[in-house]
Design an enzyme around this catalytic site. Structure first.
Site, PDB file in Angstrom:
ATOM      1  N   VAL A 100       0.829  -1.670   0.235  1.00 17.76           N
ATOM      2  CA  VAL A 100       0.197  -0.085   0.331  1.00 17.76           C
ATOM      3  C   VAL A 100       0.879   1.209   0.138  1.00 17.76           C
ATOM      4  O   VAL A 100       1.852   0.946   0.827  1.00 17.76           O
ATOM      5  CB  VAL A 100      -0.981  -0.013   1.499  1.00 17.76           C
ATOM      6  CG1 VAL A 100      -1.974   1.295   1.151  1.00 17.76           C
ATOM      7  CG2 VAL A 100      -1.992  -0.736   0.939  1.00 17.76           C
ATOM      8  N   HIS A 104       2.869   3.597   6.285  1.00 20.28           N
ATOM      9  CA  HIS A 104       2.273   2.891   7.113  1.00 20.28           C
ATOM     10  C   HIS A 104       3.857   1.700   8.467  1.00 20.28           C
ATOM     11  O   HIS A 104       4.242   1.168   8.130  1.00 20.28           O
ATOM     12  CB  HIS A 104       1.532   2.303   6.777  1.00 20.28           C
ATOM     13  CG  HIS A 104       1.881   1.320   6.367  1.00 20.28           C
ATOM     14  ND1 HIS A 104       2.033   1.268   4.142  1.00 20.28           N
ATOM     15  CD2 HIS A 104       1.728  -0.612   6.040  1.00 20.28           C
ATOM     16  CE1 HIS A 104       1.559  -0.027   3.960  1.00 20.28           C
ATOM     17  NE2 HIS A 104       2.327  -1.075   4.919  1.00 20.28           N
TER      18      HIS A 104
HETATM   19  P1  AMP Z   1       2.526  -3.372   3.210  1.00 22.31           P
HETATM   20  O1  AMP Z   1       3.391  -4.799   2.625  1.00 22.31           O
HETATM   21  O2  AMP Z   1       3.131  -3.163   4.320  1.00 22.31           O
HETATM   22  O3  AMP Z   1       1.874  -2.339   2.251  1.00 22.31           O
HETATM   23  O4  AMP Z   1       1.143  -3.687   3.987  1.00 22.31           O
HETATM   24  C1  AMP Z   1      -0.207  -3.834   4.048  1.00 22.31           C
HETATM   25  C2  AMP Z   1      -1.362  -4.266   4.939  1.00 22.31           C
HETATM   26  O5  AMP Z   1      -2.023  -3.146   4.608  1.00 22.31           O
HETATM   27  C3  AMP Z   1      -1.205  -6.065   4.493  1.00 22.31           C
HETATM   28  O6  AMP Z   1      -1.030  -6.014   6.211  1.00 22.31           O
HETATM   29  C4  AMP Z   1      -2.631  -5.547   4.349  1.00 22.31           C
HETATM   30  O7  AMP Z   1      -3.771  -6.897   5.710  1.00 22.31           O
HETATM   31  C5  AMP Z   1      -3.122  -4.443   5.178  1.00 22.31           C
HETATM   32  N1  AMP Z   1      -4.975  -3.785   4.674  1.00 22.31           N
HETATM   33  C6  AMP Z   1      -4.508  -3.646   2.989  1.00 22.31           C
HETATM   34  N2  AMP Z   1      -6.433  -3.305   3.122  1.00 22.31           N
HETATM   35  C7  AMP Z   1      -6.274  -3.252   4.380  1.00 22.31           C
HETATM   36  C8  AMP Z   1      -7.771  -2.679   4.805  1.00 22.31           C
HETATM   37  N3  AMP Z   1      -8.880  -2.408   3.957  1.00 22.31           N
HETATM   38  N4  AMP Z   1      -8.405  -2.936   5.975  1.00 22.31           N
HETATM   39  C9  AMP Z   1      -6.695  -2.910   6.833  1.00 22.31           C
HETATM   40  N5  AMP Z   1      -5.915  -3.007   6.331  1.00 22.31           N
HETATM   41  C10 AMP Z   1      -5.719  -3.169   5.602  1.00 22.31           C
END
Ligand code: AMP
Length: 123
Positions: A100, A104
């Site tokens: 994402v 974060h």
């Molecule tokens: P990253 O690989 O660090 O970008 O992780 C993105 C994280 O966002 C993953 O652990 C997903 O499970 C989480 N994620 C994606 N969409 C959502 C959402 N709508 N609400 C909560 N977590 C999410």
């Protein structure tokens, strides 16, 4: 990389997609990960538009950086994690497997988490 205002965390910050909120202040919002990898798995996102750790650490003001990291600590305390410990990490870019494109931090806890990473070979 330009910031994409349609990324899922931008939509959560705007209230267009629901989340399970854990903590919020002027700098950050924390909510449960939709696909938890540990008994406690929470994401903390800054309210400003930053693509990644690299973007945030180079462009954010000192106040924003301090406020964000205080929010990470406050989130962990809200969850009662400091007593037994926890882990936080920020996946960044392609090698970091960031999915994402809104900066974060993940917080993991609630059980022993094992070693920090499986050994990765150079390719
Ligand atoms: P990253 O690989 O660090 O970008 O992780 C993105 C994280 O966002 C993953 O652990 C997903 O499970 C989480 N994620 C994606 N969409 C959502 C959402 N709508 N609400 C909560 N977590 C999410």
């Amino acid at each position: 990389m330009a910031y994409d205002r349609d990324n899922v965390f931008a939509k959560i910050l705007r209230g267009e997609i629901p989340c399970q909120r854990v903590y919020e202040d002027d700098h950050a919002l924390a909510f449960h990960d939709i696909n938890p990898l540990a008994p406690v798995h929470v994401l903390i996102v800054p309210k400003g538009e930053y693509v990644s750790m690299d973007d945030f650490s180079s462009r954010a003001s000192t106040d924003q950086v301090a406020g964000f990291f205080r929010a990470v600590g406050a989130t962990a305390r809200t969850l009662g994690l400091p007593a037994d410990g926890y882990r936080f990490l920020a996946n960044t870019g392609v090698h970091g497997h960031q999915e994402v494109p809104h900066f974060h931090v993940h917080i993991f806890g609630g059980a022993p988490l094992g070693r920090m990473l499986q050994k990765v070979q150079a390719r």
